[in-house]
Design a protein around this motif. Sequence first.
Motif, mmCIF file in Angstrom:
data_model
loop_
_atom_site.group_PDB
_atom_site.id
_atom_site.type_symbol
_atom_site.label_atom_id
_atom_site.label_comp_id
_atom_site.label_asym_id
_atom_site.label_seq_id
_atom_site.Cartn_x
_atom_site.Cartn_y
_atom_site.Cartn_z
ATOM 1 N N GLY A 1 -17.783 28.391 -9.134
ATOM 2 C CA GLY A 1 -17.439 29.515 -8.592
ATOM 3 C C GLY A 1 -17.648 28.947 -6.971
ATOM 4 O O GLY A 1 -17.357 29.071 -6.008
ATOM 5 N N GLU A 2 -18.995 28.984 -6.560
ATOM 6 C CA GLU A 2 -19.602 28.324 -5.293
ATOM 7 C C GLU A 2 -18.793 27.426 -4.471
ATOM 8 O O GLU A 2 -19.133 26.570 -2.939
ATOM 9 N N THR A 3 -18.818 26.355 -5.653
ATOM 10 C CA THR A 3 -18.145 25.302 -5.651
ATOM 11 C C THR A 3 -16.812 25.676 -4.231
ATOM 12 O O THR A 3 -16.237 24.259 -3.769
ATOM 13 N N THR A 4 -16.125 26.493 -4.376
ATOM 14 C CA THR A 4 -14.155 26.769 -4.351
ATOM 15 C C THR A 4 -15.069 27.504 -2.065
ATOM 16 O O THR A 4 -13.638 27.513 -2.132
ATOM 17 N N ARG A 5 -16.349 27.641 -2.086
ATOM 18 C CA ARG A 5 -16.405 28.582 -1.229
ATOM 19 C C ARG A 5 -17.511 27.943 0.178
ATOM 20 O O ARG A 5 -17.518 28.251 1.172
ATOM 21 N N ALA A 6 -18.605 26.212 -0.184
ATOM 22 C CA ALA A 6 -19.253 26.158 0.569
ATOM 23 C C ALA A 6 -18.885 24.502 0.493
ATOM 24 O O ALA A 6 -18.647 24.223 -1.024
ATOM 25 N N ALA A 7 -19.190 23.891 1.321
ATOM 26 C CA ALA A 7 -20.038 22.650 0.801
ATOM 27 C C ALA A 7 -21.065 22.071 -0.245
ATOM 28 O O ALA A 7 -21.854 23.181 -0.501
ATOM 29 N N LEU A 8 -20.721 20.676 -0.857
ATOM 30 C CA LEU A 8 -21.497 20.641 -1.889
ATOM 31 C C LEU A 8 -22.734 20.483 -1.744
ATOM 32 O O LEU A 8 -23.969 20.775 -3.064
ATOM 33 N N ASP A 9 -23.289 19.642 -0.166
ATOM 34 C CA ASP A 9 -24.692 19.709 0.023
ATOM 35 C C ASP A 9 -25.285 21.786 0.108
ATOM 36 O O ASP A 9 -26.406 21.268 -0.291
ATOM 37 N N GLN A 10 -24.907 22.465 -0.084
ATOM 38 C CA GLN A 10 -24.884 23.604 0.256
ATOM 39 C C GLN A 10 -25.121 24.073 -0.964
ATOM 40 O O GLN A 10 -25.598 24.924 -1.700
ATOM 41 N N VAL A 11 -24.513 24.319 -1.689
ATOM 42 C CA VAL A 11 -24.254 24.077 -3.531
ATOM 43 C C VAL A 11 -25.379 23.358 -4.462
ATOM 44 O O VAL A 11 -26.311 24.476 -4.922
ATOM 45 N N GLY B 1 -30.320 15.229 -17.845
ATOM 46 C CA GLY B 1 -30.983 14.611 -18.291
ATOM 47 C C GLY B 1 -31.511 13.622 -16.904
ATOM 48 O O GLY B 1 -32.675 13.175 -16.990
ATOM 49 N N GLY B 2 -31.520 15.080 -15.177
ATOM 50 C CA GLY B 2 -31.729 14.627 -14.189
ATOM 51 C C GLY B 2 -31.601 13.719 -13.356
ATOM 52 O O GLY B 2 -32.734 13.118 -13.090
ATOM 53 N N LYS C 1 -28.692 22.647 -3.267
ATOM 54 C CA LYS C 1 -29.641 22.464 -2.218
ATOM 55 C C LYS C 1 -31.536 23.392 -3.275
ATOM 56 O O LYS C 1 -30.062 24.145 -4.349
ATOM 57 N N GLY C 2 -31.924 23.374 -3.172
ATOM 58 C CA GLY C 2 -33.282 24.161 -3.570
ATOM 59 C C GLY C 2 -33.639 23.671 -5.210
ATOM 60 O O GLY C 2 -33.663 22.541 -5.426
ATOM 61 N N ASP C 3 -33.495 24.786 -5.413
ATOM 62 C CA ASP C 3 -34.007 24.605 -7.177
ATOM 63 C C ASP C 3 -32.283 24.203 -8.188
ATOM 64 O O ASP C 3 -32.765 23.925 -8.823
ATOM 65 N N ARG C 4 -31.423 23.765 -7.101
ATOM 66 C CA ARG C 4 -29.996 23.780 -7.007
ATOM 67 C C ARG C 4 -29.814 22.328 -7.088
ATOM 68 O O ARG C 4 -28.679 22.080 -7.347
ATOM 69 N N ARG C 5 -30.596 21.297 -7.137
ATOM 70 C CA ARG C 5 -30.572 20.423 -6.189
ATOM 71 C C ARG C 5 -29.871 19.547 -7.866
ATOM 72 O O ARG C 5 -29.719 19.385 -8.698
ATOM 73 N N PHE C 6 -28.635 18.725 -7.039
ATOM 74 C CA PHE C 6 -27.988 17.731 -8.381
ATOM 75 C C PHE C 6 -29.207 17.583 -9.349
ATOM 76 O O PHE C 6 -28.510 17.539 -10.916
ATOM 77 N N GLU C 7 -30.131 16.438 -8.839
ATOM 78 C CA GLU C 7 -31.149 15.996 -10.543
ATOM 79 C C GLU C 7 -31.447 16.829 -11.144
ATOM 80 O O GLU C 7 -32.076 16.837 -12.022
#
Length: 96
Positions: free
Chosen positions: A45-55, A68-69, A57-63
């Motif tokens: 849901g957040e990807t529909t409202r914000a850029a991926l680098d904003q979604v 599997g990290g 970030k922080g504790d929710r970094r892509f890796e």
Amino acid sequence: MITRLIVDGFKCLRGFDQELRPFTVLIGPNDSGKTSVLEAIQVLGETTRAALDQVFKGDRRFETVCWGGAADGQISWKLELSDGLREKLASYELQI
């Protein structure tokens, strides 16, 4: 209404494919993925409202959310939507 959720590569969810009803309960032991299912819906849901680098970030970094990290991994979502009468209206897919 979301009638089907398919998620692959998000946290512990690999090949997750679940039909959803108007009232769906997630039951399972600790560390079985219940929270990951809810977070997968929230992140999508957040990807529909914000850029991926904003979604992612922080504790929710892509890796940290990719199975599997792996920073070079892939996450995919698919939602099927209906009018509540079980007639499929649309679907939405995202692969990162």
